[in-house]
Scaffold this motif. Structure first.
Motif, PDB file in Angstrom:
ATOM      1  N   ARG A  76      47.555 -38.591   1.671  1.00 26.94           N
ATOM      2  CA  ARG A  76      48.926 -38.357   1.959  1.00 26.94           C
ATOM      3  C   ARG A  76      49.230 -39.957   2.424  1.00 26.94           C
ATOM      4  O   ARG A  76      50.442 -40.683   1.844  1.00 26.94           O
ATOM      5  CB  ARG A  76      49.357 -37.805   3.413  1.00 26.94           C
ATOM      6  N   GLN A  77      48.443 -40.898   2.724  1.00 29.33           N
ATOM      7  CA  GLN A  77      48.732 -42.241   3.244  1.00 29.33           C
ATOM      8  C   GLN A  77      48.308 -42.924   2.055  1.00 29.33           C
ATOM      9  O   GLN A  77      48.665 -44.113   2.209  1.00 29.33           O
ATOM     10  CB  GLN A  77      47.722 -42.493   4.441  1.00 29.33           C
ATOM     11  N   GLN A  78      47.425 -42.764   1.083  1.00 30.65           N
ATOM     12  CA  GLN A  78      46.893 -43.425   0.126  1.00 30.65           C
ATOM     13  C   GLN A  78      46.127 -44.652   0.467  1.00 30.65           C
ATOM     14  O   GLN A  78      46.473 -45.891   0.114  1.00 30.65           O
ATOM     15  CB  GLN A  78      48.163 -43.718  -1.030  1.00 30.65           C
ATOM     16  N   ALA A  79      45.597 -44.305   1.842  1.00 29.01           N
ATOM     17  CA  ALA A  79      44.486 -45.405   2.313  1.00 29.01           C
ATOM     18  C   ALA A  79      43.471 -44.821   2.757  1.00 29.01           C
ATOM     19  O   ALA A  79      43.552 -43.735   3.192  1.00 29.01           O
ATOM     20  CB  ALA A  79      45.527 -46.114   3.317  1.00 29.01           C
ATOM     21  N   PRO A  80      42.416 -45.671   3.085  1.00 28.79           N
ATOM     22  CA  PRO A  80      41.346 -45.105   3.842  1.00 28.79           C
ATOM     23  C   PRO A  80      41.590 -44.499   5.158  1.00 28.79           C
ATOM     24  O   PRO A  80      42.350 -45.061   5.827  1.00 28.79           O
ATOM     25  CB  PRO A  80      40.258 -46.386   4.032  1.00 28.79           C
ATOM     26  N   VAL A  81      40.752 -43.485   5.706  1.00 26.28           N
ATOM     27  CA  VAL A  81      41.039 -42.926   6.990  1.00 26.28           C
ATOM     28  C   VAL A  81      39.410 -42.811   7.606  1.00 26.28           C
ATOM     29  O   VAL A  81      38.474 -42.322   6.989  1.00 26.28           O
ATOM     30  CB  VAL A  81      41.624 -41.458   6.938  1.00 26.28           C
ATOM     31  N   ALA A  82      39.628 -43.538   8.654  1.00 27.35           N
ATOM     32  CA  ALA A  82      38.405 -43.231   9.606  1.00 27.35           C
ATOM     33  C   ALA A  82      38.535 -42.306  10.422  1.00 27.35           C
ATOM     34  O   ALA A  82      39.451 -41.858  11.133  1.00 27.35           O
ATOM     35  CB  ALA A  82      38.030 -44.659  10.393  1.00 27.35           C
ATOM     36  N   PHE A  83      37.371 -41.394  10.622  1.00 28.72           N
ATOM     37  CA  PHE A  83      37.286 -40.301  11.426  1.00 28.72           C
ATOM     38  C   PHE A  83      36.041 -39.873  11.914  1.00 28.72           C
ATOM     39  O   PHE A  83      35.100 -40.512  11.555  1.00 28.72           O
ATOM     40  CB  PHE A  83      37.714 -38.969  10.557  1.00 28.72           C
ATOM     41  N   VAL A  84      36.047 -38.905  13.092  1.00 27.68           N
ATOM     42  CA  VAL A  84      34.733 -38.816  13.819  1.00 27.68           C
ATOM     43  C   VAL A  84      34.603 -37.244  13.333  1.00 27.68           C
ATOM     44  O   VAL A  84      35.603 -36.542  13.555  1.00 27.68           O
ATOM     45  CB  VAL A  84      34.779 -38.895  15.255  1.00 27.68           C
ATOM     46  N   CYS A  85      33.394 -36.790  12.779  1.00 29.11           N
ATOM     47  CA  CYS A  85      33.379 -35.550  12.399  1.00 29.11           C
ATOM     48  C   CYS A  85      33.127 -34.416  13.414  1.00 29.11           C
ATOM     49  O   CYS A  85      32.923 -35.152  14.726  1.00 29.11           O
ATOM     50  CB  CYS A  85      32.125 -35.307  11.252  1.00 29.11           C
ATOM     51  N   HIS A  86      32.818 -33.344  13.192  1.00 31.74           N
ATOM     52  CA  HIS A  86      32.746 -32.336  14.293  1.00 31.74           C
ATOM     53  C   HIS A  86      31.517 -32.453  15.006  1.00 31.74           C
ATOM     54  O   HIS A  86      31.177 -32.153  16.212  1.00 31.74           O
ATOM     55  CB  HIS A  86      32.766 -30.919  13.670  1.00 31.74           C
ATOM     56  N   ALA A  87      30.348 -33.408  14.540  1.00 32.25           N
ATOM     57  CA  ALA A  87      29.115 -33.678  15.097  1.00 32.25           C
ATOM     58  C   ALA A  87      29.048 -35.014  15.838  1.00 32.25           C
ATOM     59  O   ALA A  87      28.303 -35.160  16.317  1.00 32.25           O
ATOM     60  CB  ALA A  87      28.064 -33.484  14.205  1.00 32.25           C
ATOM     61  N   GLY A  88      30.502 -35.654  15.791  1.00 33.39           N
ATOM     62  CA  GLY A  88      30.446 -36.829  16.534  1.00 33.39           C
ATOM     63  C   GLY A  88      30.083 -38.334  15.833  1.00 33.39           C
ATOM     64  O   GLY A  88      29.815 -39.191  16.276  1.00 33.39           O
ATOM     65  N   SER A  90      30.647 -41.117  12.823  1.00 33.94           N
ATOM     66  CA  SER A  90      31.967 -41.773  12.190  1.00 33.94           C
ATOM     67  C   SER A  90      31.585 -41.749  10.795  1.00 33.94           C
ATOM     68  O   SER A  90      30.553 -41.693  10.245  1.00 33.94           O
ATOM     69  CB  SER A  90      31.850 -43.108  12.462  1.00 33.94           C
ATOM     70  N   ALA A  91      33.049 -41.346  10.003  1.00 32.17           N
ATOM     71  CA  ALA A  91      32.645 -41.396   8.617  1.00 32.17           C
ATOM     72  C   ALA A  91      34.118 -41.893   8.107  1.00 32.17           C
ATOM     73  O   ALA A  91      34.911 -42.311   8.894  1.00 32.17           O
ATOM     74  CB  ALA A  91      32.801 -39.906   8.249  1.00 32.17           C
ATOM     75  N   LEU A  92      34.356 -42.162   6.900  1.00 37.88           N
ATOM     76  CA  LEU A  92      35.341 -42.582   6.097  1.00 37.88           C
ATOM     77  C   LEU A  92      35.574 -41.610   4.967  1.00 37.88           C
ATOM     78  O   LEU A  92      34.838 -41.068   4.307  1.00 37.88           O
ATOM     79  CB  LEU A  92      35.016 -44.064   5.373  1.00 37.88           C
ATOM     80  N   SER A  93      37.016 -41.497   4.898  1.00 35.56           N
ATOM     81  CA  SER A  93      37.579 -40.648   3.644  1.00 35.56           C
ATOM     82  C   SER A  93      38.661 -41.758   2.979  1.00 35.56           C
ATOM     83  O   SER A  93      39.496 -42.406   3.734  1.00 35.56           O
ATOM     84  CB  SER A  93      38.171 -39.482   4.298  1.00 35.56           C
ATOM     85  N   PHE A  94      38.575 -41.506   1.620  1.00 35.61           N
ATOM     86  CA  PHE A  94      39.344 -42.535   1.021  1.00 35.61           C
ATOM     87  C   PHE A  94      39.860 -42.006  -0.227  1.00 35.61           C
ATOM     88  O   PHE A  94      38.862 -41.328  -0.828  1.00 35.61           O
ATOM     89  CB  PHE A  94      38.994 -43.994   0.852  1.00 35.61           C
TER      90      PHE A  94
END
Length: 97
Positions: A76-88, A90-94
């Motif tokens: 949606r943002q056409q940009a990388p998104v940092a997030f914390v997965c369900h196990a805590g 850190s990860a990136l999605s882009f």
């Protein structure tokens, strides 16, 4: 070159492996169909913690849900998104394509 050919090319695979090696984290490329994570298209590296989490009851489903939500936001943002997965972790999605 189609997106599938690009992802399967030797140079792309080399870059994925280098990214996984340098970051010390697994790298995976998934299709996103609607807001649901699709199949693994390409990837490199592995993480023992993630492998154990995926082997636990419901673990794979929770991992996929974490990635799918972040993937949809990145698209949606056409940009990388940092997030914390369900196990805590850190990860990136882009978006790549």
């Amino acid at each position: 070159m189609t997106p599938a050919e690009f992802l399967r090319s030797a140079e792309t695979q080399r870059q994925l492996e280098l990214s996984a090696q340098l970051s010390g984290l697994p790298v995976s490329v998934h299709a996103l169909v609607g807001e649901e994570e699709g199949p693994l298209l390409a990837g490199a590296g592995s993480c023992r913690f993630c492998a154990q989490m995926n082997a636990s009851p419901g673990g794979r489903k929770q991992c996929r849900a974490s990635r799918a939500e972040a993937g949809a936001q990145a698209l949606r943002q056409q940009a990388p998104v940092a997030f914390v997965c369900h196990a805590g972790l850190s990860a990136l999605s882009f978006p790549i394509l």
